[in-house]
Design a protein around this motif. Structure first.
Motif, PDB file in Angstrom:
ATOM      1  N   LEU A 449       0.815  -1.223   0.000  1.00 26.24           N
ATOM      2  CA  LEU A 449       0.000   0.000   0.000  1.00 26.24           C
ATOM      3  C   LEU A 449       0.847   1.271   0.000  1.00 26.24           C
ATOM      4  N   GLN A 450       2.105   1.136   0.522  1.00 26.32           N
ATOM      5  CA  GLN A 450       3.015   2.287   0.499  1.00 26.32           C
ATOM      6  C   GLN A 450       3.283   2.760  -0.935  1.00 26.32           C
ATOM      7  N   ASN A 451       3.208   1.799  -1.867  1.00 28.81           N
ATOM      8  CA  ASN A 451       3.518   2.128  -3.254  1.00 28.81           C
ATOM      9  C   ASN A 451       2.272   2.284  -4.119  1.00 28.81           C
ATOM     10  N   ARG A 452       1.181   2.704  -3.519  1.00 22.90           N
ATOM     11  CA  ARG A 452      -0.027   2.974  -4.289  1.00 22.90           C
ATOM     12  C   ARG A 452      -0.408   4.440  -4.084  1.00 22.90           C
ATOM     13  N   VAL A 453      -1.364   4.918  -4.874  1.00 23.81           N
ATOM     14  CA  VAL A 453      -1.635   6.367  -4.882  1.00 23.81           C
ATOM     15  C   VAL A 453      -2.450   6.895  -3.712  1.00 23.81           C
ATOM     16  N   TRP A 454      -2.978   6.020  -2.874  1.00 26.80           N
ATOM     17  CA  TRP A 454      -4.008   6.476  -1.945  1.00 26.80           C
ATOM     18  C   TRP A 454      -3.528   7.413  -0.842  1.00 26.80           C
ATOM     19  N   ALA A 455      -2.200   7.644  -0.787  1.00 29.93           N
ATOM     20  CA  ALA A 455      -1.673   8.567   0.226  1.00 29.93           C
ATOM     21  C   ALA A 455      -1.886  10.022  -0.193  1.00 29.93           C
ATOM     22  N   ASP A 456      -2.212  10.221  -1.471  1.00 28.47           N
ATOM     23  CA  ASP A 456      -2.133  11.561  -2.050  1.00 28.47           C
ATOM     24  C   ASP A 456      -3.308  12.485  -1.731  1.00 28.47           C
ATOM     25  N   CYS A 457      -4.289  12.019  -1.016  1.00 29.05           N
ATOM     26  CA  CYS A 457      -5.440  12.880  -0.733  1.00 29.05           C
ATOM     27  C   CYS A 457      -6.149  12.382   0.514  1.00 29.05           C
ATOM     28  N   ARG A 458      -7.132  13.182   0.953  1.00 31.26           N
ATOM     29  CA  ARG A 458      -7.983  12.736   2.048  1.00 31.26           C
ATOM     30  C   ARG A 458      -9.112  11.904   1.457  1.00 31.26           C
ATOM     31  N   SER A 459      -9.404  10.749   2.045  1.00 30.08           N
ATOM     32  CA  SER A 459     -10.538   9.962   1.557  1.00 30.08           C
ATOM     33  C   SER A 459     -10.960   8.995   2.644  1.00 30.08           C
ATOM     34  N   TYR A 460     -12.090   8.362   2.428  1.00 32.49           N
ATOM     35  CA  TYR A 460     -12.567   7.396   3.425  1.00 32.49           C
ATOM     36  C   TYR A 460     -11.781   6.086   3.369  1.00 32.49           C
ATOM     37  N   TYR A 461     -10.776   6.026   2.490  1.00 34.40           N
ATOM     38  CA  TYR A 461      -9.974   4.816   2.374  1.00 34.40           C
ATOM     39  C   TYR A 461      -9.031   4.592   3.568  1.00 34.40           C
ATOM     40  N   LYS A 462      -8.768   5.677   4.317  1.00 32.93           N
ATOM     41  CA  LYS A 462      -7.782   5.563   5.403  1.00 32.93           C
ATOM     42  C   LYS A 462      -8.370   6.079   6.708  1.00 32.93           C
ATOM     43  N   ASP A 463      -7.777   5.656   7.836  1.00 35.06           N
ATOM     44  CA  ASP A 463      -8.238   6.220   9.095  1.00 35.06           C
ATOM     45  C   ASP A 463      -7.415   7.471   9.403  1.00 35.06           C
ATOM     46  N   GLU A 464      -7.678   8.077  10.557  1.00 37.50           N
ATOM     47  CA  GLU A 464      -7.054   9.378  10.815  1.00 37.50           C
ATOM     48  C   GLU A 464      -5.538   9.279  10.990  1.00 37.50           C
ATOM     49  N   LYS A 465      -5.049   8.040  11.269  1.00 37.53           N
ATOM     50  CA  LYS A 465      -3.594   7.873  11.391  1.00 37.53           C
ATOM     51  C   LYS A 465      -2.937   7.538  10.048  1.00 37.53           C
ATOM     52  N   GLY A 466      -3.754   7.424   8.992  1.00 37.96           N
ATOM     53  CA  GLY A 466      -3.184   7.114   7.686  1.00 37.96           C
ATOM     54  C   GLY A 466      -3.030   5.626   7.437  1.00 37.96           C
ATOM     55  N   TRP A 467      -3.533   4.803   8.384  1.00 38.90           N
ATOM     56  CA  TRP A 467      -3.490   3.353   8.196  1.00 38.90           C
ATOM     57  C   TRP A 467      -4.454   2.972   7.084  1.00 38.90           C
ATOM     58  N   ASN A 468      -3.987   2.161   6.165  1.00 40.33           N
ATOM     59  CA  ASN A 468      -4.809   1.812   5.003  1.00 40.33           C
ATOM     60  C   ASN A 468      -5.606   0.543   5.267  1.00 40.33           C
ATOM     61  N   PHE A 469      -6.861   0.691   5.559  1.00 43.56           N
ATOM     62  CA  PHE A 469      -7.639  -0.499   5.915  1.00 43.56           C
ATOM     63  C   PHE A 469      -8.749  -0.781   4.912  1.00 43.56           C
ATOM     64  N   THR A 470      -8.762  -0.054   3.809  1.00 37.93           N
ATOM     65  CA  THR A 470      -9.890  -0.211   2.889  1.00 37.93           C
ATOM     66  C   THR A 470      -9.522  -0.891   1.575  1.00 37.93           C
ATOM     67  N   MET A 471      -8.421  -0.403   0.967  1.00 38.32           N
ATOM     68  CA  MET A 471      -8.160  -0.824  -0.407  1.00 38.32           C
ATOM     69  C   MET A 471      -7.341  -2.107  -0.493  1.00 38.32           C
ATOM     70  N   TYR A 472      -7.638  -2.864  -1.511  1.00 42.96           N
ATOM     71  CA  TYR A 472      -6.871  -4.058  -1.841  1.00 42.96           C
ATOM     72  C   TYR A 472      -5.756  -3.621  -2.781  1.00 42.96           C
ATOM     73  N   PRO A 473      -4.479  -3.861  -2.409  1.00 38.56           N
ATOM     74  CA  PRO A 473      -3.399  -3.253  -3.192  1.00 38.56           C
ATOM     75  C   PRO A 473      -2.997  -4.001  -4.451  1.00 38.56           C
ATOM     76  N   TRP A 474      -3.499  -5.215  -4.621  1.00 40.06           N
ATOM     77  CA  TRP A 474      -3.069  -5.991  -5.783  1.00 40.06           C
ATOM     78  C   TRP A 474      -4.189  -6.102  -6.809  1.00 40.06           C
ATOM     79  N   SER A 475      -3.886  -6.748  -7.916  1.00 36.82           N
ATOM     80  CA  SER A 475      -4.872  -6.793  -9.001  1.00 36.82           C
ATOM     81  C   SER A 475      -5.985  -7.792  -8.688  1.00 36.82           C
ATOM     82  N   SER A 476      -7.055  -7.675  -9.443  1.00 41.01           N
ATOM     83  CA  SER A 476      -8.187  -8.596  -9.272  1.00 41.01           C
ATOM     84  C   SER A 476      -7.808 -10.026  -9.634  1.00 41.01           C
ATOM     85  N   TYR A 477      -6.815 -10.177 -10.536  1.00 40.95           N
ATOM     86  CA  TYR A 477      -6.370 -11.528 -10.891  1.00 40.95           C
ATOM     87  C   TYR A 477      -5.756 -12.205  -9.663  1.00 40.95           C
TER      88      TYR A 477
END
Ligand SMILES: Cc1cc2nc3c(=O)[nH]c(=O)nc-3n(C[C@H](O)[C@H](O)[C@H](O)COP(=O)(O)OP(=O)(O)OC[C@H]3O[C@@H](n4cnc5c(N)ncnc54)[C@H](O)[C@@H]3O)c2cc1C
Ligand SMILES: NC(=O)c1ccc[n+]([C@@H]2O[C@H](COP(=O)([O-])OP(=O)(O)OC[C@H]3O[C@@H](n4cnc5c(N)ncnc54)[C@H](OP(=O)(O)O)[C@@H]3O)[C@@H](O)[C@H]2O)c1
Ligand SMILES: *[C@@H]1O[C@H](CO)[C@@H](O)[C@H](O)[C@H]1NC(C)=O
Ligand SMILES: *[C@@H]1O[C@H](CO)[C@@H](O)[C@H](O)[C@H]1NC(C)=O
Ligand SMILES: *[C@@H]1O[C@H](CO)[C@@H](O)[C@H](O)[C@H]1NC(C)=O
Length: 495
Positions: A449-477
């Motif tokens: 997740l460190q190497n994905r784009v989701w750090a670049d903005c505020r969204s419901y994808y992360k908690d207030e500490k920036g922990w990524n608990f929403t998105m799946y970082p790999w492909s659907s395959y």
């Protein structure tokens, strides 16, 4: 005081797509009829029952936003509205006899793991009478959804407002919009759908936004009767198109990588979106419609008439924040007053207070367990080592921004069916993920997740500490492969 209900092998919580698909697969794959689904709302359908705001529709082509084992040749549009999706869920529930297993108006309060019997003791509350029920089960499955609890309105003065205030997911049929001054707060998928849907009814819409979104054109094709006929009678046509659509959408996954390829893809997408905005929306709003954060950081919005509606004289867009609500108006940071008869909250859902009221082995709670992990997580999004025989659908890091949530749900269901089979056949009493495997997975996932784009903005994808608990970082395959051919060494069975 409580009533004890008879033991049942499987309890599922929540009757949205997750619960309904789970029930159908228990029957199809395991021939199990001994299960119950508890739903706290007065009716089932989950998201598609709750979101009845004007304009609500799906934004993943229905050929793929449907269950693999229940293809529907009858969708009227490529992107059908809420009512068609709800009807589809109801049809699936009926077809696979899931509807007779659903108990509505029953809220799940909590559950405790009973070591002696290797069962979950589940506490339920009748939302009508307040009566408490306890029931034991071998396997407990949570399908409580993520986008279920609307964000509250925290603007001072809301309690003094004389008109109606309604969240898009708590829409009230009695709200009158004709000739009213309507305030819309938020510009995610929900806000962008509601604005064009009501613009010609109301006197004025004043839309208040915080951050811009990326908009992309959407081709809402009507499915011709001859195509529906072909879907029904040409063998494998729907299967083939479904697979083609899946691959087509999966191509968008590249945008989430922060490497060169991802950068190139995002630049291309940004150009596409910016050009579309410049072509479709009034110039005065371009700044509010062209984000500077990276494409993919928030869920993109497919435009179903929103940008065009901004040309109307009665639609006004601003990022001047509302600081105060008064009985008949709202006041903004810059001191402007806007007349208000109705306030529509399209301000999203509370995700970060993600919690599950389960007490697992040795009295461990999810909060205690997740402290050991560093944050909210679950092995393959579905299981934690402190909670035997417990599974989550659309759990931590199960969401994909670019493709159907149902794909993720179905993959997890396939995994659960595989894991639960020996328990339900009474060959084993317990299945649990091993701590080391869970921890390794969590570390590997957060590193990806460190190497994905989701750090670049505020969204419901992360908690207030920036922990990524929403998105799946790999492909659907990868997701498909790992649930189809799971590493069985990660799981421990016992009798
Ligand atoms: C407006 C909107 C549009 C969306 N559009 C798309 C889309 O186009 N494509 C896409 O892929 N995804 C979309 N999503 C995401 C969508 O939520 C998922 O696709 C999917 O519907 C989730 O299904 P679910 O069953 O997991 O959760 P839900 O549909 O949320 O169902 C969960 C159910 O659990 C019940 N529940 C919760 N807590 C309890 C409890 N304690 N006790 C008893 N019952 C409980 C709830 O009442 C609810 O009925 C959209 C979401 C929203 C809000
Ligand atoms: N099929 C569809 O087309 C469809 C439709 C609806 C929903 N969905 C799904 O549901 C998810 C949630 O969508 P959503 O639109 O309900 O919620 P959302 O994506 O979380 O959007 C909420 C928006 O409200 C803004 N906001 C919050 N508080 C605000 C305030 N006080 N003032 C101004 N703006 C404020 C947020 O701004 P910030 O960006 O600054 O936080 C955000 O843009 C989507 O991501 C999608 O997965 C899909
Ligand atoms: C569920 O509750 C609603 C009120 O919220 C009520 O109208 C309905 O009859 C109840 N349904 C059942 C099956 O109890
Ligand atoms: C697609 O068109 C149908 C029929 O006009 C409409 O009900 C639905 O909301 C549209 N979908 C979107 C995403 O605009
Ligand atoms: C979450 O992911 C982002 C990248 O998307 C990263 O920068 C951030 O450090 C991550 N947070 C944690 C706690 O790992």
């Amino acid at each position: 005081m409580h009533t004890q209900l008879p033991h049942i092998p499987v309890i599922v919580i929540g009757a949205g797509f997750s619960g309904v698909a789970m029930g159908a697969q228990l029957k199809r794959k395991l021939g199990l009829h001994d299960y119950v689904i508890y739903e706290r709302s007065p009716d089932f359908g989950g998201t598609w029952w709750a979101n009845v705001y004007p304009g609500c529709a799906v934004d993943i082509p229905s050929i793929f936003y449907s269950l693999s084992f229940a293809p529907n040749p009858d969708f009227s549009q490529l992107f059908p509205d809420q009512s068609e999706i709800l009807r589809y869920i109801k049809d699936v529930a009926k077809k696979f006899d899931v509807d007779t297993h659903i108990r509505v108006n029953m809220s799940w309060d909590d559950a405790t793991w009973e070591e002696a019997t290797k069962t979950w003791s589940v506490r339920l509350r009748d939302t009508q009478t307040g009566e408490i029920f306890l029931q034991e089960c071998n396997i407990l499955i949570s399908g409580v959804g993520g986008l279920v609890n609307p964000n509250p309105c925290t603007i001072p003065g809301a309690d003094t407002f004389e008109g109606a205030i309604a969240h898009t997911a708590r829409w009230r049929k009695d709200i009158v919009l004709e000739n009213k001054n309507v305030i819309v707060i938020g510009n995610g998928c929900s806000g962008s759908q509601v604005v064009p849907a009501i613009a010609d009814k109301v006197k004025n819409i004043y839309q208040f936004v915080r951050s811009p979104q990326f908009y992309f054109p959407q081709n809402n094709i009507t499915i011709h009767p001859s195509v529906k006929w072909a879907f029904r009678y040409v063998p494998f046509l729907m299967v083939f198109l479904r697979y083609a659509m899946f691959n087509f959408m999966e191509y968008w996954f590249i945008q989430f990588y922060t490497n060169d390829r991802g950068n190139r893809h995002r630049l291309m997408k940004k150009k596409l979106s910016d050009n579309y905005v410049e072509k479709t929306a009034p110039k005065e709003y371009w700044d509010l419609l062209k984000p500077t954060y990276k494409v993919g950081c928030k869920r993109r919005v497919f435009d179903s008439g929103y940008l065009r509606s901004l040309h109307r004289d009665n639609v006004h867009l601003t990022n001047d924040a509302i600081v105060m609500i008064q009985p008949t108006e709202v006041i903004t940071e810059s001191g402007k007053h806007y007349p208000a008869d109705v306030i529509i909250l399209a301000n999203g859902f509370a995700m970060a207070d993600y919690s599950l009221n389960v007490v697992g082995r040795d009295g461990v709670t999810p909060q205690m367990h997740w402290q050991k992990m560093g944050g909210i997580s679950a092995y393959k999004s579905t299981a934690c080592s402190a909670f035997p025989n417990f599974f989550i659908l659309l759990g931590p890091n199960a969401a994909t921004g670019h493709t159907s949530a149902l794909f993720s749900i179905e993959n997890t269901i396939n995994l659960i069916i595989k894991l639960a089979r020996p328990i339900l056949q009474k060959k084993q009493a317990e299945v649990v993920v091993k701590f080391d495997h869970e921890k390794d997975y969590c570390v590997k996932q957060q590193a990806a997740l460190q190497n994905r784009v989701w750090a670049d903005c505020r969204s419901y994808y992360k908690d207030e500490k920036g922990w990524n608990f929403t998105m799946y970082p790999w492909s659907s395959y990868t997701m498909w492969w790992e649930s189809r051919f799971p590493d069985m060494n990660a799981w421990a069975y016992s009798k």
